[in-house]
Design a protein around this motif. Structure first.
Motif, PDB file in Angstrom:
ATOM      1  N   LYS A  15      50.285  47.320  39.999  1.00 22.87           N
ATOM      2  CA  LYS A  15      49.891  47.706  41.352  1.00 22.87           C
ATOM      3  C   LYS A  15      49.684  46.485  42.235  1.00 22.87           C
ATOM      4  CE  LYS A  15      47.685  52.089  40.446  1.00 22.87           C
ATOM      5  NZ  LYS A  15      46.468  52.875  40.541  1.00 22.87           N
ATOM      6  N   SER A  16      50.005  46.644  43.514  1.00 22.27           N
ATOM      7  CA  SER A  16      49.660  45.632  44.504  1.00 22.27           C
ATOM      8  C   SER A  16      48.203  45.882  44.881  1.00 22.27           C
ATOM      9  CB  SER A  16      50.585  45.773  45.713  1.00 22.27           C
ATOM     10  OG  SER A  16      50.375  44.714  46.591  1.00 22.27           O
ATOM     11  N   GLY A  48      41.734  40.688  38.758  1.00 24.56           N
ATOM     12  CA  GLY A  48      41.211  42.045  38.842  1.00 24.56           C
ATOM     13  C   GLY A  48      41.979  43.083  38.044  1.00 24.56           C
ATOM     14  N   PRO A  49      43.314  43.155  38.187  1.00 19.42           N
ATOM     15  CA  PRO A  49      44.054  44.170  37.444  1.00 19.42           C
ATOM     16  C   PRO A  49      43.883  44.071  35.926  1.00 19.42           C
ATOM     17  CG  PRO A  49      45.422  43.266  39.171  1.00 19.42           C
ATOM     18  CD  PRO A  49      44.171  42.433  39.115  1.00 19.42           C
ATOM     19  N   GLN A  50      43.601  42.878  35.431  1.00 20.33           N
ATOM     20  CA  GLN A  50      43.446  42.699  33.988  1.00 20.33           C
ATOM     21  C   GLN A  50      42.172  43.338  33.449  1.00 20.33           C
ATOM     22  OE1 GLN A  50      44.407  38.292  34.197  1.00 20.33           O
ATOM     23  NE2 GLN A  50      45.350  38.901  32.242  1.00 20.33           N
ATOM     24  N   ASP A 143      49.908  36.240  40.883  1.00 23.77           N
ATOM     25  CA  ASP A 143      50.982  37.194  40.605  1.00 23.77           C
ATOM     26  C   ASP A 143      50.408  38.546  40.180  1.00 23.77           C
ATOM     27  OD1 ASP A 143      53.212  35.693  41.234  1.00 23.77           O
ATOM     28  OD2 ASP A 143      53.867  35.389  39.156  1.00 23.77           O
ATOM     29  N   HIS A 144      49.354  38.518  39.364  1.00 20.89           N
ATOM     30  CA  HIS A 144      48.718  39.776  38.926  1.00 20.89           C
ATOM     31  C   HIS A 144      48.306  40.628  40.128  1.00 20.89           C
ATOM     32  CE1 HIS A 144      48.497  39.437  34.582  1.00 20.89           C
ATOM     33  NE2 HIS A 144      48.009  38.207  34.670  1.00 20.89           N
ATOM     34  N   LEU A 145      47.880  39.986  41.196  1.00 21.73           N
ATOM     35  CA  LEU A 145      47.419  40.722  42.384  1.00 21.73           C
ATOM     36  C   LEU A 145      48.559  41.408  43.115  1.00 21.73           C
ATOM     37  CD1 LEU A 145      44.871  38.083  43.741  1.00 21.73           C
ATOM     38  CD2 LEU A 145      44.500  39.899  42.048  1.00 21.73           C
ATOM     39  N   GLU A 146      49.788  40.998  42.815  1.00 19.92           N
ATOM     40  CA  GLU A 146      50.982  41.597  43.424  1.00 19.92           C
ATOM     41  C   GLU A 146      51.700  42.523  42.448  1.00 19.92           C
ATOM     42  OE1 GLU A 146      51.255  41.150  46.547  1.00 19.92           O
ATOM     43  OE2 GLU A 146      49.767  39.542  46.619  1.00 19.92           O
TER      44      GLU A 146
END
Length: 187
Positions: A15-16, A48-50, A143-146
């Motif tokens: 997810k973005s 965050g996504p992690q 990159d994770h944030l995108e």
């Protein structure tokens, strides 16, 4: 408190992310928990996504790799709503791993010189030019944030070669030494 790390295959990792507002409830505790999780997992960065949040937050402590990469010494910071600008188009290929992809490491090409803009945990703005391995860490985490993973930067051939390892993570056959959230199994 240690939080589980979301592993490859979880939809949140693709997810973005949304910006974080200054009035976000529980931000201080979230940041403390993210650092605790990162340290417990022996990582140098966590996004965050992690931890299951589609929010633009990253914690980094690059000091553990300072012996190999002097630019990382003493570099511990919280990035909220970060923006990365590439300053140099030349790339260097180095091995990268990721807490969300346990047991994997791949050579990833990345630029070595970036400009980073962010606000800290007190929502004070910062801007800095960053080079070397620290720039790689920042790019990896941002990159994770995108919704991107480092494997998105490798060739299709390499992705095919690691497909069985990725399937091992998806099916829960790959274990890690830290609390993790595997992809829910379909019933």
């Amino acid at each position: 408190m240690r939080l589980p790390v979301y592993l490859y295959g979880h939809p949140v990792l693709r997810k973005s992310c949304s910006d974080i507002a200054p009035d976000r409830e529980g931000l201080k505790e979230l940041i403390e928990n993210m650092y605790a999780t990162m340290y417990d997992s022996e990582g140098v960065g966590l996004a965050g996504p992690q931890i299951g949040l589609a929010e633009r937050i990253v914690v980094i402590d690059a000091d553990p790799v300072k012996d190999s990469f002097p630019e990382c010494e003493g570099r511990r910071f919280t990035l909220i709503n970060p923006e990365v600008e590439v300053l140099d188009g030349d790339t260097v290929t180095r091995a990268e791993g990721c807490l969300s992809l346990p047991g994997l490491s791949e050579n990833v090409p990345r630029v070595e010189h970036i400009r980073l803009r962010w606000v800290d945990e007190n929502f004070q703005p910062h801007e800095e030019e960053i080079s070397g391995f620290l720039a790689r860490i920042v790019q990896h985490e941002c990159d994770h944030l995108e919704g991107k993973l480092y494997i998105d930067h490798i060739s299709m051939i390499r992705r095919q070669l690691i497909k069985s390892k990725l399937n091992g993570i998806l099916t829960g056959r790959v274990r890690c030494d830290y609390p993790a959230k595997y992809v829910p199994r379909k019933k």
